[in-house]
Design a protein around this motif. Structure first.
Motif, PDB file in Angstrom:
ATOM      1  N   SER A   1      16.915  55.425 -25.320  1.00 10.57           N
ATOM      2  CA  SER A   1      16.266  54.305 -24.636  1.00 10.57           C
ATOM      3  C   SER A   1      15.055  54.800 -23.861  1.00 10.57           C
ATOM      4  O   SER A   1      14.891  56.005 -23.641  1.00 10.57           O
ATOM      5  CB  SER A   1      17.254  53.654 -23.669  1.00 10.57           C
ATOM      6  OG  SER A   1      17.563  54.578 -22.625  1.00 10.57           O
ATOM      7  N   LEU A   2      14.258  53.869 -23.408  1.00 12.42           N
ATOM      8  CA  LEU A   2      13.121  54.207 -22.564  1.00 12.42           C
ATOM      9  C   LEU A   2      13.604  54.896 -21.293  1.00 12.42           C
ATOM     10  O   LEU A   2      12.997  55.865 -20.837  1.00 12.42           O
ATOM     11  CB  LEU A   2      12.313  52.954 -22.237  1.00 12.42           C
ATOM     12  CG  LEU A   2      11.067  53.152 -21.377  1.00 12.42           C
ATOM     13  CD1 LEU A   2      10.114  54.172 -22.000  1.00 12.42           C
ATOM     14  CD2 LEU A   2      10.365  51.822 -21.167  1.00 12.42           C
ATOM     15  N   GLU A   3      14.709  54.439 -20.749  1.00 11.87           N
ATOM     16  CA  GLU A   3      15.266  55.054 -19.545  1.00 11.87           C
ATOM     17  C   GLU A   3      15.683  56.499 -19.802  1.00 11.87           C
ATOM     18  O   GLU A   3      15.442  57.375 -18.970  1.00 11.87           O
ATOM     19  CB  GLU A   3      16.463  54.238 -19.023  1.00 11.87           C
ATOM     20  CG  GLU A   3      16.101  52.864 -18.519  1.00 11.87           C
ATOM     21  CD  GLU A   3      15.832  51.832 -19.624  1.00 11.87           C
ATOM     22  OE1 GLU A   3      15.170  50.820 -19.327  1.00 11.87           O
ATOM     23  OE2 GLU A   3      16.245  52.043 -20.781  1.00 11.87           O
ATOM     24  N   GLU A   4      16.269  56.757 -20.943  1.00 11.56           N
ATOM     25  CA  GLU A   4      16.675  58.130 -21.285  1.00 11.56           C
ATOM     26  C   GLU A   4      15.445  59.016 -21.497  1.00 11.56           C
ATOM     27  O   GLU A   4      15.425  60.172 -21.069  1.00 11.56           O
ATOM     28  CB  GLU A   4      17.553  58.142 -22.532  1.00 11.56           C
ATOM     29  CG  GLU A   4      17.895  59.526 -23.051  1.00 11.56           C
ATOM     30  CD  GLU A   4      18.634  60.424 -22.064  1.00 11.56           C
ATOM     31  OE1 GLU A   4      18.553  61.660 -22.220  1.00 11.56           O
ATOM     32  OE2 GLU A   4      19.305  59.920 -21.135  1.00 11.56           O
ATOM     33  N   MET A   5      14.421  58.482 -22.148  1.00 16.90           N
ATOM     34  CA  MET A   5      13.193  59.265 -22.338  1.00 16.90           C
ATOM     35  C   MET A   5      12.548  59.567 -20.988  1.00 16.90           C
ATOM     36  O   MET A   5      12.047  60.677 -20.775  1.00 16.90           O
ATOM     37  CB  MET A   5      12.206  58.530 -23.247  1.00 16.90           C
ATOM     38  CG  MET A   5      12.643  58.443 -24.697  1.00 16.90           C
ATOM     39  SD  MET A   5      12.900  60.042 -25.509  1.00 16.90           S
ATOM     40  CE  MET A   5      11.216  60.565 -25.763  1.00 16.90           C
ATOM     41  N   ALA A   6      12.587  58.613 -20.077  1.00 23.18           N
ATOM     42  CA  ALA A   6      12.040  58.847 -18.738  1.00 23.18           C
ATOM     43  C   ALA A   6      12.808  59.943 -18.027  1.00 23.18           C
ATOM     44  O   ALA A   6      12.208  60.800 -17.362  1.00 23.18           O
ATOM     45  CB  ALA A   6      12.065  57.554 -17.928  1.00 23.18           C
ATOM     46  N   LYS A   7      14.125  59.940 -18.166  1.00 23.79           N
ATOM     47  CA  LYS A   7      14.945  60.990 -17.556  1.00 23.79           C
ATOM     48  C   LYS A   7      14.585  62.359 -18.128  1.00 23.79           C
ATOM     49  O   LYS A   7      14.409  63.328 -17.389  1.00 23.79           O
ATOM     50  CB  LYS A   7      16.428  60.703 -17.760  1.00 23.79           C
ATOM     51  CG  LYS A   7      17.343  61.756 -17.157  1.00 23.79           C
ATOM     52  CD  LYS A   7      18.794  61.487 -17.487  1.00 23.79           C
ATOM     53  CE  LYS A   7      19.742  62.504 -16.912  1.00 23.79           C
ATOM     54  NZ  LYS A   7      19.322  63.888 -16.937  1.00 23.79           N
ATOM     55  N   ARG A   8      14.446  62.448 -19.445  1.00 25.49           N
ATOM     56  CA  ARG A   8      14.081  63.713 -20.087  1.00 25.49           C
ATOM     57  C   ARG A   8      12.714  64.191 -19.594  1.00 25.49           C
ATOM     58  O   ARG A   8      12.533  65.363 -19.292  1.00 25.49           O
ATOM     59  CB  ARG A   8      14.069  63.553 -21.609  1.00 25.49           C
ATOM     60  CG  ARG A   8      15.443  63.296 -22.201  1.00 25.49           C
ATOM     61  CD  ARG A   8      15.373  63.076 -23.696  1.00 25.49           C
ATOM     62  NE  ARG A   8      16.660  62.659 -24.238  1.00 25.49           N
ATOM     63  CZ  ARG A   8      16.924  62.520 -25.524  1.00 25.49           C
ATOM     64  NH1 ARG A   8      15.987  62.762 -26.425  1.00 25.49           N
ATOM     65  NH2 ARG A   8      18.116  62.129 -25.932  1.00 25.49           N
ATOM     66  N   PHE A   9      11.770  63.272 -19.526  1.00 30.92           N
ATOM     67  CA  PHE A   9      10.421  63.595 -19.067  1.00 30.92           C
ATOM     68  C   PHE A   9      10.448  64.096 -17.623  1.00 30.92           C
ATOM     69  O   PHE A   9       9.885  65.147 -17.309  1.00 30.92           O
ATOM     70  CB  PHE A   9       9.538  62.347 -19.202  1.00 30.92           C
ATOM     71  CG  PHE A   9       8.168  62.484 -18.615  1.00 30.92           C
ATOM     72  CD1 PHE A   9       7.183  63.229 -19.256  1.00 30.92           C
ATOM     73  CD2 PHE A   9       7.838  61.854 -17.421  1.00 30.92           C
ATOM     74  CE1 PHE A   9       5.905  63.342 -18.724  1.00 30.92           C
ATOM     75  CE2 PHE A   9       6.565  61.964 -16.881  1.00 30.92           C
ATOM     76  CZ  PHE A   9       5.601  62.711 -17.531  1.00 30.92           C
ATOM     77  N   LEU A  10      11.102  63.360 -16.747  1.00 31.79           N
ATOM     78  CA  LEU A  10      11.139  63.737 -15.331  1.00 31.79           C
ATOM     79  C   LEU A  10      11.881  65.049 -15.110  1.00 31.79           C
ATOM     80  O   LEU A  10      11.448  65.884 -14.303  1.00 31.79           O
ATOM     81  CB  LEU A  10      11.758  62.614 -14.505  1.00 31.79           C
ATOM     82  CG  LEU A  10      10.910  61.339 -14.433  1.00 31.79           C
ATOM     83  CD1 LEU A  10      11.681  60.214 -13.748  1.00 31.79           C
ATOM     84  CD2 LEU A  10       9.578  61.596 -13.750  1.00 31.79           C
ATOM     85  N   ASP A  11      12.993  65.257 -15.823  1.00 32.19           N
ATOM     86  CA  ASP A  11      13.724  66.526 -15.711  1.00 32.19           C
ATOM     87  C   ASP A  11      12.853  67.692 -16.153  1.00 32.19           C
ATOM     88  O   ASP A  11      12.820  68.742 -15.517  1.00 32.19           O
ATOM     89  CB  ASP A  11      15.012  66.494 -16.543  1.00 32.19           C
ATOM     90  CG  ASP A  11      16.094  65.600 -15.959  1.00 32.19           C
ATOM     91  OD1 ASP A  11      15.952  65.152 -14.788  1.00 32.19           O
ATOM     92  OD2 ASP A  11      17.077  65.338 -16.682  1.00 32.19           O
ATOM     93  N   ASN A  12      12.148  67.502 -17.253  1.00 33.36           N
ATOM     94  CA  ASN A  12      11.265  68.542 -17.780  1.00 33.36           C
ATOM     95  C   ASN A  12      10.141  68.839 -16.799  1.00 33.36           C
ATOM     96  O   ASN A  12       9.840  69.995 -16.509  1.00 33.36           O
ATOM     97  CB  ASN A  12      10.716  68.087 -19.133  1.00 33.36           C
ATOM     98  CG  ASN A  12       9.970  69.154 -19.870  1.00 33.36           C
ATOM     99  OD1 ASN A  12       8.805  69.383 -19.605  1.00 33.36           O
ATOM    100  ND2 ASN A  12      10.635  69.797 -20.809  1.00 33.36           N
TER     101      ASN A  12
END
Length: 163
Positions: free
Chosen positions: A35-46
């Motif tokens: 989801s967009l939310e999961e992609m945002a989490k991956r981006f922010l964690d990275n």
């Protein structure tokens, strides 16, 4: 084509590019697009860990994106990163992937990393293999039949570049 650091407002287009690869390609071994939310989490964690996400854009339209992150979590791997690159299907073969990988290599070098690995899904992914080889990545081996997607076994090609 402009190559720049990704921003949070790029995430809807990033998610759409990746979703296409998940649903139609063998470069990603995921079966369900995040989801967009999961992609945002991956981006922010990275980002919080100090790794790079890069986009290629043309007139506010993303052509592709890539990032590097940790190869493994153990301390001994702290100087090694792994890249991932995804290009919109309608602009493949136009140098977008190569430009993104080149910028990722440059960013990883500037950040002081020693090695960059690319674990390329599907040994038939000759475009990605060729892009990495053209930028000095060496073929280190192929893991045979380690993934299963679209009713067939898939290999993973390991490529490595000293930074």
């Amino acid at each position: 084509m402009n190559i720049r650091n990704a921003r949070a407002e790029d995430l809807p287009q990033i998610q759409a590019i990746y979703a296409h690869h998940v649903l139609h390609g063998t470069g990603s071994f995921e079966a369900i697009p995040p989801s967009l939310e999961e992609m945002a989490k991956r981006f922010l964690d990275n980002q919080a860990s100090g790794f790079a996400w890069i986009v290629a854009e043309e007139e506010d339209r993303l052509l592709g994106y890539g990032y590097y992150g940790p190869f493994r979590a153990r301390a001994a791997y702290a100087h090694t990163v792994e890249d991932s690159v995804y290009v919109r299907d309608d602009v493949r073969g136009q140098g977008v992937g190569k430009a993104i990988v080149a910028k990722l290599v440059e960013a990883a070098q500037q950040a002081g990393f020693s090695q960059m690995l690319s674990l390329i899904g599907d040994s038939e992914n000759t475009a990605s293999i060729g892009v990495h080889a053209s930028l000095g990545f060496l073929h280190m081996g192929t893991m045979r039949k380690v993934g299963f997607k679209f009713d067939r076994w898939l290999d993973v090609v390991i490529m490595q570049k000293t930074l």
